[in-house]
Write a protein that holds these residues in place. Sequence first.
Motif, PDB file in Angstrom:
ATOM      1  N   LEU A   2      -0.201   2.864   3.207  1.00 17.76           N
ATOM      2  CA  LEU A   2      -1.930   2.809   3.948  1.00 17.76           C
ATOM      3  C   LEU A   2      -2.475   0.937   3.362  1.00 17.76           C
ATOM      4  O   LEU A   2      -3.232   0.327   4.025  1.00 17.76           O
ATOM      5  CB  LEU A   2      -3.211   3.015   3.169  1.00 17.76           C
ATOM      6  N   LYS A   3      -2.339   0.079   2.380  1.00 19.37           N
ATOM      7  CA  LYS A   3      -2.956  -0.913   1.426  1.00 19.37           C
ATOM      8  C   LYS A   3      -2.291  -1.916   2.667  1.00 19.37           C
ATOM      9  O   LYS A   3      -2.786  -2.851   2.292  1.00 19.37           O
ATOM     10  CB  LYS A   3      -2.751  -0.881   0.378  1.00 19.37           C
ATOM     11  N   CYS A   4      -0.947  -1.768   2.991  1.00 17.26           N
ATOM     12  CA  CYS A   4      -0.717  -3.154   3.247  1.00 17.26           C
ATOM     13  C   CYS A   4       0.060  -2.274   4.573  1.00 17.26           C
ATOM     14  O   CYS A   4      -0.129  -4.104   5.176  1.00 17.26           O
ATOM     15  CB  CYS A   4       1.384  -2.965   2.528  1.00 17.26           C
ATOM     16  N   GLY A   5      -0.135  -1.349   5.362  1.00 17.25           N
ATOM     17  CA  GLY A   5      -0.230  -1.081   6.838  1.00 17.25           C
ATOM     18  C   GLY A   5       1.458  -1.788   7.087  1.00 17.25           C
ATOM     19  O   GLY A   5       0.961  -1.430   8.736  1.00 17.25           O
ATOM     20  N   GLY A   6       2.518  -1.799   6.841  1.00 12.68           N
ATOM     21  CA  GLY A   6       3.057  -1.626   7.167  1.00 12.68           C
ATOM     22  C   GLY A   6       3.501  -0.934   7.999  1.00 12.68           C
ATOM     23  O   GLY A   6       3.287   0.351   7.342  1.00 12.68           O
ATOM     24  N   ARG A   7       5.139  -0.886   8.570  1.00 10.84           N
ATOM     25  CA  ARG A   7       5.915   0.960   9.083  1.00 10.84           C
ATOM     26  C   ARG A   7       6.183   1.766   8.178  1.00 10.84           C
ATOM     27  O   ARG A   7       6.480   1.278   7.243  1.00 10.84           O
ATOM     28  CB  ARG A   7       6.385   0.261   9.938  1.00 10.84           C
ATOM     29  N   TRP A   8       5.953   2.898   8.077  1.00 12.16           N
ATOM     30  CA  TRP A   8       6.314   3.520   7.511  1.00 12.16           C
ATOM     31  C   TRP A   8       7.873   3.859   7.135  1.00 12.16           C
ATOM     32  O   TRP A   8       8.342   3.754   6.580  1.00 12.16           O
ATOM     33  CB  TRP A   8       6.369   5.196   8.215  1.00 12.16           C
ATOM     34  N   ALA A   9       8.263   3.358   7.980  1.00 16.55           N
ATOM     35  CA  ALA A   9      10.020   3.329   8.055  1.00 16.55           C
ATOM     36  C   ALA A   9       9.813   2.118   6.705  1.00 16.55           C
ATOM     37  O   ALA A   9      11.363   1.954   5.926  1.00 16.55           O
ATOM     38  CB  ALA A   9      11.352   2.780   9.225  1.00 16.55           C
ATOM     39  N   ASP A  10       9.741   1.034   6.684  1.00 10.27           N
ATOM     40  CA  ASP A  10       9.852  -0.033   5.869  1.00 10.27           C
ATOM     41  C   ASP A  10       9.316   0.563   3.987  1.00 10.27           C
ATOM     42  O   ASP A  10       8.439  -0.661   3.737  1.00 10.27           O
ATOM     43  CB  ASP A  10       9.259  -1.008   6.338  1.00 10.27           C
ATOM     44  N   CYS A  11       9.038   1.565   4.094  1.00  5.30           N
ATOM     45  CA  CYS A  11       8.542   2.311   3.028  1.00  5.30           C
ATOM     46  C   CYS A  11      10.078   1.082   1.907  1.00  5.30           C
ATOM     47  O   CYS A  11      10.978   1.919   1.917  1.00  5.30           O
ATOM     48  CB  CYS A  11       8.113   3.019   2.721  1.00  5.30           C
ATOM     49  N   PRO A  12       8.803   1.213   0.678  1.00  8.71           N
ATOM     50  CA  PRO A  12      10.177   0.368  -0.550  1.00  8.71           C
ATOM     51  C   PRO A  12      10.735   1.531  -1.129  1.00  8.71           C
ATOM     52  O   PRO A  12      10.096   2.854  -0.489  1.00  8.71           O
ATOM     53  CB  PRO A  12       9.007  -0.384  -1.783  1.00  8.71           C
ATOM     54  N   SER A  13      12.083   0.980  -1.215  1.00  8.51           N
ATOM     55  CA  SER A  13      13.037   2.237  -1.899  1.00  8.51           C
ATOM     56  C   SER A  13      12.535   2.716  -3.684  1.00  8.51           C
ATOM     57  O   SER A  13      13.136   3.841  -3.315  1.00  8.51           O
ATOM     58  CB  SER A  13      14.382   1.639  -1.757  1.00  8.51           C
TER      59      SER A  13
END
Length: 252
Positions: A43-54
């Motif tokens: 939510l903070k970074c606004g990135g794609r869910w697929a790019d969620c950090p490991s």
Amino acid sequence: MSRSLFWLSDEAWAVIEPHLPKNQPGARRVDDRRVISGIIHMLKCGGRWADCPSEYGPATTVYNRWNRWSRRGIWTRILAALTEEGWIAETGQIDSSYIKAHRSAGGAKGGPRANAIGISRGGRTTKIHALVDVLGRPLRLVLTPGNTSDVKGADLLIGETIGMKRVIADRGYDANRIRAALREQGTIPVIPGRRNRKRPIQYDERRYKDRWRVEAMFCRLKDFRRIATRYDKLARNFLSAVSLAAAVAFWL
């Protein structure tokens, strides 16, 4: 990389953990604190869910938790539980803010209006209507299409002002029915009249200056990039994002 990741503090987790679902059927859930931290990070970074950090685990796990709990209304209920415990019933403010809908937000089942997307001057937008307490903390959040008037949005919020001594709002909320509904609850409306009114409206000009608190709330809420721009197709998911961001920014 880890410096840029978000992690719930011990204090914040102690507040939110009692409001999570318990004794759920099916396989045991993976670390709730890790997954929810990942959701808030997205939510903070606004990135794609697929790019969620490991570091938060599989991206599918993070997204599925987010989507399923959105469908069940858990994120909005968490905010409701937090506000019920700590809000101050003195002075409230009502306002709204436009959110630009990204092209990825289109195409949801039911059509755009059913998912709170409308055509306004800024293109396709969603409007967030908010009621905040005397400290500027959001108590109630609702979504409408961006071309919905503030007065109609206020109709959805006024029922939550019971117990407040006064409610502050700008000229966009100058309507006789709004004033009457507030007075019926024993709440004093602090709303200036529109300039085209034949008879001037008397209001507490000193207290009206406190309206900056609701505007500051929206500014802080939009620090979350998935709030500042709407990427979610479904209104329920976007409302969940707004609710969780509000809980993190103001109540945890």
